[in-house]
Each structure stands twice: as structure tokens, then as C-alpha cells.
Design an enzyme around this catalytic site. Structure first.
Site, PDB file in Angstrom:
ATOM      1  N   GLY A   8      -8.737   0.594   6.527  1.00 16.85           N
ATOM      2  CA  GLY A   8      -8.250  -0.830   5.646  1.00 16.85           C
ATOM      3  C   GLY A   8      -8.316  -1.734   6.080  1.00 16.85           C
ATOM      4  O   GLY A   8      -6.468  -2.639   7.126  1.00 16.85           O
ATOM      5  N   LEU A  10      -8.985  -4.469   6.318  1.00 16.06           N
ATOM      6  CA  LEU A  10      -9.127  -6.333   6.228  1.00 16.06           C
ATOM      7  C   LEU A  10      -7.880  -6.534   5.558  1.00 16.06           C
ATOM      8  O   LEU A  10      -8.108  -7.828   4.585  1.00 16.06           O
ATOM      9  CB  LEU A  10     -10.381  -6.241   5.267  1.00 16.06           C
ATOM     10  N   GLY A  11      -7.170  -5.849   5.783  1.00 16.26           N
ATOM     11  CA  GLY A  11      -5.383  -6.496   5.057  1.00 16.26           C
ATOM     12  C   GLY A  11      -5.174  -6.949   5.799  1.00 16.26           C
ATOM     13  O   GLY A  11      -5.594  -8.024   6.758  1.00 16.26           O
ATOM     14  N   GLN A  12      -3.690  -7.107   6.043  1.00 14.99           N
ATOM     15  CA  GLN A  12      -2.774  -8.349   6.556  1.00 14.99           C
ATOM     16  C   GLN A  12      -2.416  -7.546   7.610  1.00 14.99           C
ATOM     17  O   GLN A  12      -2.632  -9.133   9.315  1.00 14.99           O
ATOM     18  CB  GLN A  12      -1.278  -8.280   5.892  1.00 14.99           C
ATOM     19  N   ASP A  54     -13.817   4.689   1.176  1.00 16.17           N
ATOM     20  CA  ASP A  54     -12.961   4.252   0.414  1.00 16.17           C
ATOM     21  C   ASP A  54     -12.049   5.544   0.847  1.00 16.17           C
ATOM     22  O   ASP A  54     -12.768   6.308   0.574  1.00 16.17           O
ATOM     23  CB  ASP A  54     -13.127   4.343  -0.992  1.00 16.17           C
ATOM     24  N   ILE A  55     -10.686   5.412   1.700  1.00 14.38           N
ATOM     25  CA  ILE A  55     -10.243   6.683   2.060  1.00 14.38           C
ATOM     26  C   ILE A  55      -9.788   7.911   1.157  1.00 14.38           C
ATOM     27  O   ILE A  55      -9.267   8.329   1.134  1.00 14.38           O
ATOM     28  CB  ILE A  55      -9.078   6.092   2.933  1.00 14.38           C
ATOM     29  N   TYR A 143       6.298   3.406  -3.828  1.00  9.67           N
ATOM     30  CA  TYR A 143       5.454   3.071  -2.461  1.00  9.67           C
ATOM     31  C   TYR A 143       6.284   4.016  -1.790  1.00  9.67           C
ATOM     32  O   TYR A 143       5.719   4.498  -1.112  1.00  9.67           O
ATOM     33  CB  TYR A 143       5.579   1.487  -2.689  1.00  9.67           C
ATOM     34  N   LYS A 147       5.633   7.019   1.012  1.00  8.57           N
ATOM     35  CA  LYS A 147       6.302   6.740   2.449  1.00  8.57           C
ATOM     36  C   LYS A 147       6.606   7.735   2.987  1.00  8.57           C
ATOM     37  O   LYS A 147       6.591   8.237   3.943  1.00  8.57           O
ATOM     38  CB  LYS A 147       6.358   5.290   3.007  1.00  8.57           C
TER      39      LYS A 147
END
Ligand code: NAD
Ligand code: SER
Length: 318
Positions: A8, A10-12, A54-55, A143, A147
Site C-alpha cells: 500500500g 502509494l497511499g497517503q 494485491d495483498i 472499517y 481494525k
């Protein structure tokens, strides 16, 4: 020297973390990966090794980890809160099945695994003020469910298999490099862009809604600090509360007005995102992170606002 796979990337968070890790651990020791290459992120893709992973594809993940002799996986691939409420099936698949694959590869290839949790792991029955490290966790979003389950799964892989799993519960993260990926706290990023571009912003989060927040440089420090922390001192491992500030829309607007006096805040509340925000804490107690690995954020609201406005002015060519 560690050999790190950032999933991941390329995310924030990943887009900045990867560049920072390459400076510390060496370009060839930090493999960036995402489910596809993304336009606009050539800096990350071309500045060092990059793999399409892709995980949710455990076989491919395993091959890439083996091929690159990875010993540390930082798992940032996820579906965030607001998008997760739109596509709960996708959130479950990436955040749970993807995490399971990461932990399995970690177990089989003897890798350390870092996975962030979130303030979303708390829910409406959690004590909202100075939320303790160990407390009620009954979130009501997909979400949040993933988590909490993720925190438990990471604990399980540590106690059952000895995988060196670590993680923090991040609050909303504010940054200027890469836009956030569809969360509830994204209003606190958008507000800076709109303040500079249009001198006004209509907040999708209502007046008086407090949430924990953090500036990206502190979030990156949290990851690298906890990654290198003495394992003997870690009691919680996978779900350390960390925070840097807590504010509502009026307070962030007031800090912006000190630099842009004509800035105007209005409201156009999004019911779904507001309900999510209402279910999260107002402020976290992060004393366990402070005690166990020396967590100490540098930025508060005022210093973050000054830096964000300076950096975004340059980025937007204003
Ligand atoms: P983001 O949405 O900006 O980035 C996630 C990246 O993962 C995206 O580039 C996306 O394309 C990629 N991705 C999605 N599904 C994938 C898959 N199946 N395989 C590979 N890549 C995939 O998210 P972020 O803000 O960088 O968050 C990273 C982690 O930190 C997440 O676990 C998130 O829950 C957590 N976190 C973030 C915040 C925040 O405010 N940014 C706060 C709390 C926790
Ligand atoms: N910033 C994230 C979100 O709003 C918190 O996990 O989804």
C-alpha cells in the site's frame, strides 16, 4: 540492515514513508508495492524497487517477499472508513483477508510485521475523553470492525507464532504530499487546500465535533520509532494509542484564519461521515506509547497549520 516491503506504498502514508525509509535503510532495501502503479506517484515507483502486489493474493505476496528476501513488512494497504461504509465487502476483504495473508507470509518467512490500527477501533460505548489504552472496543463501522479484529489477529500471531507484530492506533493524519484515501478525517486536509485556493470551505463534519489528529512527519516518526523499539519494553505491541492534537472544525478554521484572515468556514454535513465521527473518541490517552517506546509528537495545531500552508502554497504554485 532491514529489507522492507511496504504494502500500500502509494497511499497517503506509504508515499511519504517509502521515501523516508529509503533515506534511512538504503534505496535497494525498501521495496514499494501496491495493487497497481498509480499516475502521479512516479517519485515512489521510480526511486527504488517497485512490485505490483494485491495483498488479497497471498501467493503473489509470498513470491515477492521470498524473491526480495524481505524481513520486515509494513502493511499500509487498506480500505478506509468512509469508503468502507460504501463498500463493506471490499473493506473486509482487504483489511482482513489481506492482513491474514501478510501475517501468514510473515510467519512462514520470519518477517516482522507493522500494521496501523486507527481511532476507528473504538465505538460509541468507548469512553470518549482521554480514551484509555485498554478500554471498551465495540465499533459500529466495517472499517472499525476490521481494525479491532486486525489488532487481535496481530496479537495472536505474536503470542501463538512469535511473529514480531507491532502497530499504533493512528488518529486522522494531515499531510500535503498525497491526498487521503477516503476517510472521515479527510475534512482536516481538504480545509487547507480550499482555504488557499478559494478562501472558504464547507465542512462535511459538523460544528463542535472533536477528533484526534496528527501531522504526517509525526506519524512517520511513530512508525520508525516503534519499528526499532526495544521489544522487551513493549507490553501492547499492536495497538498503541498515539495522538498529537484534538480539535473541531472551528478550531482548525481559527488556526487558518491567523494566516488567511478572510477565510470562511461553513457546513455541508455528510450524514454517514458525521455518524462515523460521532462514534469515535474526542481525545486519546497516549501515555502507554510515551512510556513504552518514547512517543513524543513534535507538531501541534498552530505549528502544523503554519507548515501546511507554507508547503501547500509552494505545491499549488500560489
Ligand atoms: P490510503 O487509502 O491513502 O492508502 C492505501 C493504499 O493501499 C492505496 O494506495 C490503495 O490503492 C492501496 N490498496 C488498497 N487495496 C489494496 C490491495 N488489496 N493490495 C494492495 N494495495 C492496496 O491509506 P493510508 O491513509 O495511507 O492508510 C494506511 C494505513 O494507515 C491503513 O491501515 C489505515 O487504516 C491506517 N490509518 C490511516 C489514517 C489516516 O488518517 N490516513 C488514520 C488511521 C489509520
Ligand atoms: N483517517 C482515517 C479515516 O478517517 C482514520 O482511520 O478513515
Amino acid at each position: 540492515m532491514r529489507k522492507i516491503l511496504v504494502a500500500g506504498a502509494l497511499g497517503q502514508i506509504g508515499s511519504e514513508l517509502t521515501m523516508g525509509l529509503r533515506e534511512v535503510y538504503g534505496v535497494d532495501n525498501v521495496i514499494a508495492s501496491s495493487r497497481s502503479a498509480k499516475a502521479g506517484l512516479e517519485k515512489v515507483i521510480e526511486s527504488g524497487p517497485f512490485e505490483v502486489v494485491d495483498i488479497t493474493d497471498g501467493k503473489k505476496l509470498h513470491e515477492v517477499v521470498k524473491k526480495n528476501k524481505v524481513d520486515t513488512i509494513i502493511n499500509l494497504a487498506a480500505v478506509l472508513s468512509a469508503v468502507g461504509e460504501k463498500y463493506p465487502d471490499r473493506a473486509w476483504d482487504v483489511n482482513m483477508n489481506g492482513l491474514y495473508n501478510i501475517l501468514e507470509v510473515g510467519r512462514q518467512e520470519n518477517c516482522s510485521v507493522f500494521t496501523p490500527s486507527s481511532i476507528a477501533a473504538f465505538g460509541p460505548s468507548t469512553p470518549p475523553d482521554n480514551t484509555p489504552q485498554d478500554t471498551i472496543q465495540r465499533p459500529n463501522t466495517m472499517y472499525g470492525v476490521t481494525k479491532v479484529a486486525g489488532e487481535l489477529l496481530c496479537d495472536y500471531y505474536y503470542t501463538k507464532y512469535g511473529v514480531d507484530t507491532r502497530g499504533v492506533r493512528f488518529p486522522g493524519l494531515i499531510s500535503y504530499e498525497t491526498l487521503p484515501g477516503g476517510g472521515t478525517t479527510d475534512y482536516a486536509v481538504e480545509i487547507y487546500y480550499e482555504a488557499l485556493k478559494n478562501k472558504k470551505y464547507a465542512s462535511f463534519i459538523a460544528k463542535g465535533t472533536k477528533m484526534d489528529m496528527m501531522y504526517m512527519p509525526d506519524a512517520l516518526n511513530a512508525i520508525t520509532q516503534l519499528l526499532e523499539a526495544d521489544p522487551d519494553k513493549l507490553i501492547h505491541r499492536n495497538a498503541f494509542n498515539v495522538t498529537a492534537m484534538s480539535f473541531d472544525p472551528e478550531e482548525i478554521a481559527a488556526s487558518i484564519k491567523k494566516h488567511i484572515p478572510e477565510f470562511e468556514l461553513s457546513y455541508d454535513v455528510d450524514k454517514v461521515k458525521q455518524a462515523i465521527a460521532d462514534s469515535w473518541p474526542n481525545s486519546l490517552d497516549d501515555s502507554a506509547a510515551k512510556e513504552q517506546w518514547g512517543w513524543n509528537p513534535e507538531y501541534n495545531l498552530e505549528t502544523m497549520t503554519k507548515d501546511m500552508l507554507e508547503k501547500l502554497t509552494i505545491k499549488l504554485g500560489l
